[in-house]
Design an enzyme around this catalytic site. Structure first.
Site, PDB file in Angstrom:
ATOM      1  N   MET A 186       0.846  -1.195   0.000  1.00  0.00           N
ATOM      2  CA  MET A 186       0.000   0.000   0.000  1.00  0.00           C
ATOM      3  C   MET A 186       0.885   1.250   0.000  1.00  0.00           C
ATOM      4  O   MET A 186       0.457   2.331   0.377  1.00  0.00           O
ATOM      5  CB  MET A 186      -0.936  -0.009   1.216  1.00  0.00           C
ATOM      6  CG  MET A 186      -1.891  -1.200   1.176  1.00  0.00           C
ATOM      7  SD  MET A 186      -3.429  -0.932   2.048  1.00  0.00           S
ATOM      8  CE  MET A 186      -2.855  -0.694   3.694  1.00  0.00           C
ATOM      9  N   GLY A 187       2.143   1.085  -0.416  1.00  0.00           N
ATOM     10  CA  GLY A 187       3.041   2.233  -0.527  1.00  0.00           C
ATOM     11  C   GLY A 187       3.599   2.663   0.813  1.00  0.00           C
ATOM     12  O   GLY A 187       3.606   1.892   1.772  1.00  0.00           O
TER      13      GLY A 187
ATOM     14  N   LEU B  36       6.725   3.118   1.384  1.00  0.00           N
ATOM     15  CA  LEU B  36       7.641   1.978   1.464  1.00  0.00           C
ATOM     16  C   LEU B  36       8.793   2.211   2.446  1.00  0.00           C
ATOM     17  O   LEU B  36       9.269   3.326   2.602  1.00  0.00           O
ATOM     18  CB  LEU B  36       8.206   1.686   0.065  1.00  0.00           C
ATOM     19  CG  LEU B  36       7.150   1.397  -1.006  1.00  0.00           C
ATOM     20  CD1 LEU B  36       7.832   1.128  -2.351  1.00  0.00           C
ATOM     21  CD2 LEU B  36       6.250   0.226  -0.620  1.00  0.00           C
TER      22      LEU B  36
ATOM     23  N   HIS C 136       9.534  -3.511   3.142  1.00  0.00           N
ATOM     24  CA  HIS C 136       9.074  -3.771   1.769  1.00  0.00           C
ATOM     25  C   HIS C 136      10.260  -4.115   0.862  1.00  0.00           C
ATOM     26  O   HIS C 136      10.165  -4.996   0.007  1.00  0.00           O
ATOM     27  CB  HIS C 136       8.384  -2.525   1.190  1.00  0.00           C
ATOM     28  CG  HIS C 136       7.111  -2.151   1.874  1.00  0.00           C
ATOM     29  ND1 HIS C 136       6.983  -1.002   2.609  1.00  0.00           N
ATOM     30  CD2 HIS C 136       5.896  -2.764   1.911  1.00  0.00           C
ATOM     31  CE1 HIS C 136       5.755  -0.910   3.078  1.00  0.00           C
ATOM     32  NE2 HIS C 136       5.074  -1.968   2.691  1.00  0.00           N
TER      33      HIS C 136
ATOM     34  N   GLN D 288     -10.305  -2.380   2.809  1.00  0.00           N
ATOM     35  CA  GLN D 288      -9.788  -3.012   4.024  1.00  0.00           C
ATOM     36  C   GLN D 288      -9.712  -2.059   5.212  1.00  0.00           C
ATOM     37  O   GLN D 288      -9.176  -2.413   6.252  1.00  0.00           O
ATOM     38  CB  GLN D 288      -8.441  -3.681   3.755  1.00  0.00           C
ATOM     39  CG  GLN D 288      -7.272  -2.754   3.514  1.00  0.00           C
ATOM     40  CD  GLN D 288      -6.037  -3.519   3.041  1.00  0.00           C
ATOM     41  OE1 GLN D 288      -5.977  -3.981   1.918  1.00  0.00           O
ATOM     42  NE2 GLN D 288      -5.050  -3.679   3.905  1.00  0.00           N
TER      43      GLN D 288
ATOM     44  N   GLY E  72       4.916  -9.848   4.220  1.00  0.00           N
ATOM     45  CA  GLY E  72       5.705  -9.730   5.449  1.00  0.00           C
ATOM     46  C   GLY E  72       5.055 -10.494   6.600  1.00  0.00           C
ATOM     47  O   GLY E  72       3.847 -10.419   6.803  1.00  0.00           O
TER      48      GLY E  72
ATOM     49  N   GLN F 200      -2.749 -11.833   8.517  1.00  0.00           N
ATOM     50  CA  GLN F 200      -2.975 -11.625   7.079  1.00  0.00           C
ATOM     51  C   GLN F 200      -2.336 -12.759   6.271  1.00  0.00           C
ATOM     52  O   GLN F 200      -2.913 -13.235   5.292  1.00  0.00           O
ATOM     53  CB  GLN F 200      -2.382 -10.272   6.668  1.00  0.00           C
ATOM     54  CG  GLN F 200      -2.356 -10.043   5.167  1.00  0.00           C
ATOM     55  CD  GLN F 200      -1.968  -8.623   4.797  1.00  0.00           C
ATOM     56  OE1 GLN F 200      -2.797  -7.726   4.879  1.00  0.00           O
ATOM     57  NE2 GLN F 200      -0.735  -8.393   4.372  1.00  0.00           N
TER      58      GLN F 200
ATOM     59  N   SER G 242       7.009  -0.550   9.777  1.00  0.00           N
ATOM     60  CA  SER G 242       5.643  -0.430   9.283  1.00  0.00           C
ATOM     61  C   SER G 242       5.472   0.975   8.715  1.00  0.00           C
ATOM     62  O   SER G 242       6.096   1.928   9.210  1.00  0.00           O
ATOM     63  CB  SER G 242       4.666  -0.630  10.452  1.00  0.00           C
ATOM     64  OG  SER G 242       3.406  -0.092  10.124  1.00  0.00           O
TER      65      SER G 242
ATOM     66  N   ARG H 182       3.067   2.771   9.130  1.00  0.00           N
ATOM     67  CA  ARG H 182       2.437   3.608  10.153  1.00  0.00           C
ATOM     68  C   ARG H 182       3.452   4.252  11.086  1.00  0.00           C
ATOM     69  O   ARG H 182       3.132   5.228  11.750  1.00  0.00           O
ATOM     70  CB  ARG H 182       1.471   2.769  10.996  1.00  0.00           C
ATOM     71  CG  ARG H 182       0.222   2.364  10.249  1.00  0.00           C
ATOM     72  CD  ARG H 182      -0.567   1.353  11.054  1.00  0.00           C
ATOM     73  NE  ARG H 182      -1.598   0.752  10.225  1.00  0.00           N
ATOM     74  CZ  ARG H 182      -2.817   1.233  10.085  1.00  0.00           C
ATOM     75  NH1 ARG H 182      -3.171   2.298  10.737  1.00  0.00           N
ATOM     76  NH2 ARG H 182      -3.684   0.615   9.310  1.00  0.00           N
TER      77      ARG H 182
HETATM   78  O1  PAF Z   1      -0.092  -5.739   3.729  1.00  0.00           O
HETATM   79  C1  PAF Z   1      -0.500  -4.840   2.965  1.00  0.00           C
HETATM   80  O2  PAF Z   1       0.200  -3.879   2.670  1.00  0.00           O
HETATM   81  C2  PAF Z   1      -1.895  -4.929   2.395  1.00  0.00           C
HETATM   82  O3  PAF Z   1      -2.777  -5.486   3.316  1.00  0.00           O
HETATM   83  C3  PAF Z   1      -1.960  -5.678   1.047  1.00  0.00           C
HETATM   84  C4  PAF Z   1      -1.550  -7.126   1.190  1.00  0.00           C
HETATM   85  C5  PAF Z   1      -1.058  -4.977   0.047  1.00  0.00           C
HETATM   86  C6  PAF Z   1      -3.386  -5.641   0.523  1.00  0.00           C
HETATM   87  O4  PAF Z   1      -3.851  -4.342   0.349  1.00  0.00           O
END
Ligand code: PAF
Length: 282
Positions: free
Chosen positions: A30-31, A33, A37, A61, A147, A153, A185, A187
């Site tokens: 989701m960028g 980065l 990542h 989500q 990750g 997830q 993360s 965040r």
């Molecule tokens: O982990 C993430 O960044 C997101 O949940 C994903 C897997 C790219 C789905 O939007």
């Protein structure tokens, strides 16, 4: 690196690569980065001939509008970083194109999607499953990289690929950590320097849980770990649970499960942080 925005153009491009015998690796993101990542991308490049990253902040989500709006976005910097890190293709879809023609999802996760992150963020994992399926349809990868920080997830995506019988191999890559142990993360950029520094306590609590394995009971350990984290100003524990590594059912005795994991979610101020640590491998 080439940047492709349309699903159809991406498919045409990758079909030619596949026809040439290339294996396609995929890192969905989701960028915003960070090194976590980039370690997924590095693993992808080691295993595969062509690396594809996607950046798409998936509204489906997020159950909280403010969280979606505040989610960090930095596409221009992300592009530079991906280029520098040797990514071959960046897929930057628009919501309309990505979701167009979506088959109504009919996934069942046996309750796995409604505990922990799923309990605190209702609908979150269905949103993740929907977008991962659409991204897999667009990229059709041989291997996809996620990750381990997002442990739940990873289990959901494994279940999704097996429910749909998708011919994609999944690789779960070890969590990258800051010097103080904080799991990397997107965040984290929203944390003040004080919160960021104090957030190292989350990993210390996980390490305490690992050291307590077989010594204190799981319940005593959970309580101690919660207290450790809550002792920091502005830190509130959403959950700290010790559970079966596959079913995520809580355990009351260490020997109850072949694999054991500790899962934690914390609010540092109003920023939600999650982490986990394997306490026993199956
Ligand atoms: O982990 C993430 O960044 C997101 O949940 C994903 C897997 C790219 C789905 O939007």
């Amino acid at each position: 690196m080439i940047i492709i925005k349309e699903k159809k153009k991406l498919q045409d491009y990758l079909n030619i690569k596949k026809a040439g015998g290339n294996r396609i690796g995929f890192v969905p993101t989701m960028g915003a980065l960070h090194d976590g990542h980039i370690s997924l991308l590095a693993s992808c490049r080691r295993h595969m001939d062509v690396s594809v990253c996607s950046i798409f902040v998936n509204p489906a989500q997020f159950n909280n509008r403010e969280d979606l709006e505040k989610y960090p976005r930095s596409v221009p910097q992300d592009i530079l970083l991906l280029e520098k890190s040797g990514c071959d293709v960046l897929f930057l879809p628009e919501e309309k194109d990505l979701y167009e023609g979506e088959v109504k999802p009919d996934y069942t996760f046996g309750g796995m999607d409604t505990v922990f992150e799923g309990a605190s963020r209702p609908g979150h994992f269905m949103g993740v499953a929907r977008v991962v399926r659409l991204l897999f349809d667009a990229v059709n990868p041989d291997m996809a990289f996620f990750g381990e920080k997002d442990y739940q997830q990873c289990l959901i995506i494994r279940s999704l690929t097996s429910q749909l019988n998708l011919p994609v191999e999944l690789k779960f890559v070890e969590t990258r950590r800051e010097d103080n142990g904080l799991a990397m993360s997107s965040r984290n950029r929203r944390l003040s320097p004080e919160l960021r520094s104090d957030a190292g306590i989350i990993y210390q609590a996980l390490l305490h849980a690992k050291a307590s394995f077989g010594i204190e009971s799981p319940e005593e350990t959970e309580n101690k770990c919660r207290q450790m984290i809550a002792s920091r100003p502005h830190f509130k524990v959403d959950y700290f649970r010790i559970c079966d590594a596959q079913t995520l059912k809580n355990i009351s005795r260490w020997e109850e499960s072949p694999g054991v994991v500790a899962l934690v979610a914390v609010y540092a101020g109003n920023i939600r942080l999650i982490d986990n640590l394997s306490l026993k491998k199956a």
